[in-house]
Design a protein around this motif. Sequence first.
Motif, PDB file in Angstrom:
ATOM      1  N   PRO A 101       0.560  -1.061   0.107  1.00 16.46           N
ATOM      2  CA  PRO A 101      -0.414   0.090   0.244  1.00 16.46           C
ATOM      3  C   PRO A 101       0.692   1.350  -0.145  1.00 16.46           C
ATOM      4  O   PRO A 101       0.249   2.215  -0.058  1.00 16.46           O
ATOM      5  CB  PRO A 101      -0.672  -0.185   1.326  1.00 16.46           C
ATOM      6  N   ARG A 102       2.418   1.661  -0.075  1.00 14.49           N
ATOM      7  CA  ARG A 102       3.058   2.123   0.205  1.00 14.49           C
ATOM      8  C   ARG A 102       3.211   2.909  -1.507  1.00 14.49           C
ATOM      9  O   ARG A 102       2.613   1.929  -2.671  1.00 14.49           O
ATOM     10  CB  ARG A 102       4.140   2.199   0.249  1.00 14.49           C
ATOM     11  N   PRO A 160      -2.715   0.657  -6.760  1.00 12.39           N
ATOM     12  CA  PRO A 160      -2.767   0.187  -4.813  1.00 12.39           C
ATOM     13  C   PRO A 160      -3.646  -0.811  -5.373  1.00 12.39           C
ATOM     14  O   PRO A 160      -3.625  -0.985  -4.234  1.00 12.39           O
ATOM     15  CB  PRO A 160      -3.123   1.875  -4.734  1.00 12.39           C
ATOM     16  N   PHE A 161      -4.979  -0.662  -6.577  1.00 10.13           N
ATOM     17  CA  PHE A 161      -5.945  -1.760  -6.050  1.00 10.13           C
ATOM     18  C   PHE A 161      -6.158  -2.970  -6.468  1.00 10.13           C
ATOM     19  O   PHE A 161      -6.526  -2.785  -7.541  1.00 10.13           O
ATOM     20  CB  PHE A 161      -6.694  -0.933  -5.892  1.00 10.13           C
ATOM     21  N   ASP A 162      -5.625  -3.964  -5.801  1.00  8.45           N
ATOM     22  CA  ASP A 162      -5.429  -5.224  -6.422  1.00  8.45           C
ATOM     23  C   ASP A 162      -7.034  -5.796  -7.360  1.00  8.45           C
ATOM     24  O   ASP A 162      -6.655  -6.326  -8.392  1.00  8.45           O
ATOM     25  CB  ASP A 162      -5.125  -6.273  -5.242  1.00  8.45           C
ATOM     26  N   SER A 220       5.447  -2.512  -9.246  1.00  5.73           N
ATOM     27  CA  SER A 220       6.989  -3.548  -7.974  1.00  5.73           C
ATOM     28  C   SER A 220       6.359  -4.468  -7.211  1.00  5.73           C
ATOM     29  O   SER A 220       6.851  -4.962  -6.885  1.00  5.73           O
ATOM     30  CB  SER A 220       6.941  -1.898  -7.380  1.00  5.73           C
ATOM     31  N   ARG A 221       5.085  -4.760  -7.414  1.00  5.65           N
ATOM     32  CA  ARG A 221       4.464  -6.438  -7.124  1.00  5.65           C
ATOM     33  C   ARG A 221       5.401  -7.440  -7.028  1.00  5.65           C
ATOM     34  O   ARG A 221       4.720  -8.326  -6.798  1.00  5.65           O
ATOM     35  CB  ARG A 221       3.026  -6.300  -7.262  1.00  5.65           C
ATOM     36  N   GLU A 267      -4.990  10.458  -3.629  1.00  3.97           N
ATOM     37  CA  GLU A 267      -5.143  11.838  -3.580  1.00  3.97           C
ATOM     38  C   GLU A 267      -2.936  11.644  -4.140  1.00  3.97           C
ATOM     39  O   GLU A 267      -3.029  13.712  -4.176  1.00  3.97           O
ATOM     40  CB  GLU A 267      -4.878  12.348  -2.466  1.00  3.97           C
ATOM     41  N   PHE A 268      -2.924  10.585  -3.661  1.00  2.00           N
ATOM     42  CA  PHE A 268      -1.889  10.937  -4.608  1.00  2.00           C
ATOM     43  C   PHE A 268      -1.148  10.735  -6.261  1.00  2.00           C
ATOM     44  O   PHE A 268      -0.300  10.684  -6.444  1.00  2.00           O
ATOM     45  CB  PHE A 268      -0.471   9.814  -3.682  1.00  2.00           C
ATOM     46  N   GLY A 269      -2.247  10.651  -6.995  1.00  2.00           N
ATOM     47  CA  GLY A 269      -1.686  10.749  -7.970  1.00  2.00           C
ATOM     48  C   GLY A 269      -2.360  11.642  -8.451  1.00  2.00           C
ATOM     49  O   GLY A 269      -2.261  13.252  -8.282  1.00  2.00           O
TER      50      GLY A 269
END
Length: 731
Positions: A216-217, A298-300, A315-316, A350-352
């Motif tokens: 989740p980072r 971010p969301f699988d 990066s998974r 919000e980080f996007g």
Amino acid sequence: MSVTKEKWQADGREIEAIVAGRHSNAFAFLGLHEVDGDWVLRAFVPHAETLNAYTLDGTPLGHMIPRHSAGFFEAKVDIKSRQPVRYDAKNAGGSWTVFDPYSFGPVLGPMDDYYIGEGSHLRLFEKMGAHEMEFEGIHGTHFAVWAPNAQRVSVVGPWNEWDGRRHPMRNRQGIWEVFIPVLGTGTIYKYEIVGPNGQVLPLKADPYARQAEVRPRNASVVPDPTPFTWTDDKYMDERARRDWRRTPMSIYEVHLGSWRRRPDGSFMSYDQLAEQLVPYAADMGYTHLEFLPVSEHPFDPSWGYQPTGLFAPTSRFGDPAGFARLVNAAHEAGLGVILDWVPAHFPTDEFGLSHFDGTALYEHEDPRQGFHPDWNTAIYNFGRKEVSAFLTNNALFWFEQFHIDGLRVDAVASMLYLDYSRQPGEWVPNKHGGNQNLEAVAFLQRVNAEVYRQFPGAFMIAEESTSWPGVSAPTYAGGLGFGFKWNMGFMNDTLRFMSRAPIHRRYHHNDMTFGMVYAFSENFVLPLSHDEVVHGKGSLLNKMPGDDWQQFANLRAYLAFMWGHPGKKLLFMGQEFAQREEWSESRSLDWWLLDSPPHEGMRRLISDLNAAYRSLPALHARDCEPEGFEWVIGNDHNNSVLAWVRKAPDADPVLVISNFTPVPRSGYKVPVPKTGRWVERINTDAGWYAGGNTGNQGAVVAKAVEGQHWPAELEVFLPPLATLFLKYEPD
């Protein structure tokens, strides 16, 4: 006693602005500046109690005078010209070295400014984002980001305590940049942006980041700049000479996180996928792997369709070099690689990209244009030249940096229509009053034209579900410029037919024939994709009627029907061995099913269908052209039998016959173009596939007939719920 401020000394208000993080032009104030003929050096180094300055070669420049207790220093220095500076900083806890980012010149040049301003820069991925480099005699990382409405943009990370006051960037026409010495591979960073109203926004990931933290980072990571060593020259050379419309294309669609898992349930790495997925797909006879989006997300459960890092392989499964090794391994095994690509919309994390600089920058301001009601996502403003350039560069990036062979563009219909999923009054017409998104059309034409211009043998595929004309027509002829289009109609019609009990199929015969009415209006891919085996739809096997034996027989007959039908082929993972459960991204496919003969039989059939499709030119060389197909029996509704001939220049014809009832038919007469021996190349009822093992003992001889439309006729045995491929064998 008051101290008189000398002319060269900084104004206290500017110092306060730097210390408070409010200064909008740090490069005009920090670093080296000439003031009335003197060189003045200014630095902000939090925690420092003393500061001494040196040139890079170690020449002392003097002791810096503290002007603010937060760590602001300045001094007049004896130096002849601007050059990089380093500091020795000290406090009660010890000493450390600081290289001054504000003593370096800009990395971006005037030509970058010009082409970025024009929206025509096609190497943005080499300029924007984070790039480790040697610059003005020292190693470090250059950062660049577009935020035209920001008052300040800073690079932050654990290395500067996420303190946005320390590394504010230089603003050049809305592009903010800074070269920070020493930082390199693996550095974690984000951008702190002060919006136009002075509000500090949530920290933003880098839109051009080539690597990201594992969710989740969500911070960005400075990538390793070491160029990847490709060993796929042979494949790339051959690819450049291909006309994919006339070349076999059998695509294995894969979700990397759930194809196969490690024994403990964790993800396989890119390298493990290279070791296991690549040889499996090559052994199965596929020509291409298609990956659900690998861009960072971010969301699988979004399966990658809500990406936040368009330039970063997720990066998974490892780092970017690991993904490159996977593509390289595929090419060395003769497999092309297609990526699902999502330029239609982006998530509002919000980080996007959402309100990136405090304004609607990448998206439309008006929710009637900028908000997607189906997916709760933001829609790109395709009419903005910087946004068009961002997305175009992203497409080119995957082809150039990772040798990708094709992009399958997701949700094209949602891009083309302004009223897509909207009620009257919920959308804004174009300048002509229509519902076509002219800006999205121009963007798609641009990106397709650039891909075909720059990368010989590469191709673009549209997932487009409407009757928009010319999706796969070239841009110079007014088309959208894709190479291929998914044939959603074929998939819908034929699956609807196959899901019916055989006794009812006679009334819906045209579901299987209607596709030929428009089969050559576009260059089609026939998709049985992930969308057909999720959200309660069940697996392909479970869509079939009847008992277990009939379900398998139906599915075998249907897949062979599809492989014999004009168009390129696409099958989602797991369906090649008749996965029983609906697909879930959260677990591996049920590989243990291959211990069961019907499932292993299905896998063998797909392998043999791929071999037949690839080796028989009649089945692929005219996939997209009407001269490659001719009905011989199209209207035997009562028996639910279909038969057609596949043809190609200088190739022996192939007869495809499907019997979609459980009734075996002996002595069934089929017209054919040539007398002589027709060899049974595929029989989906064969025992090898766990069928009933009935058929025609390997071959049938066609005899001449008079007064018929066709010159010859053969009598065949049609196994129940089966498809046959009969290849003509000249004497």
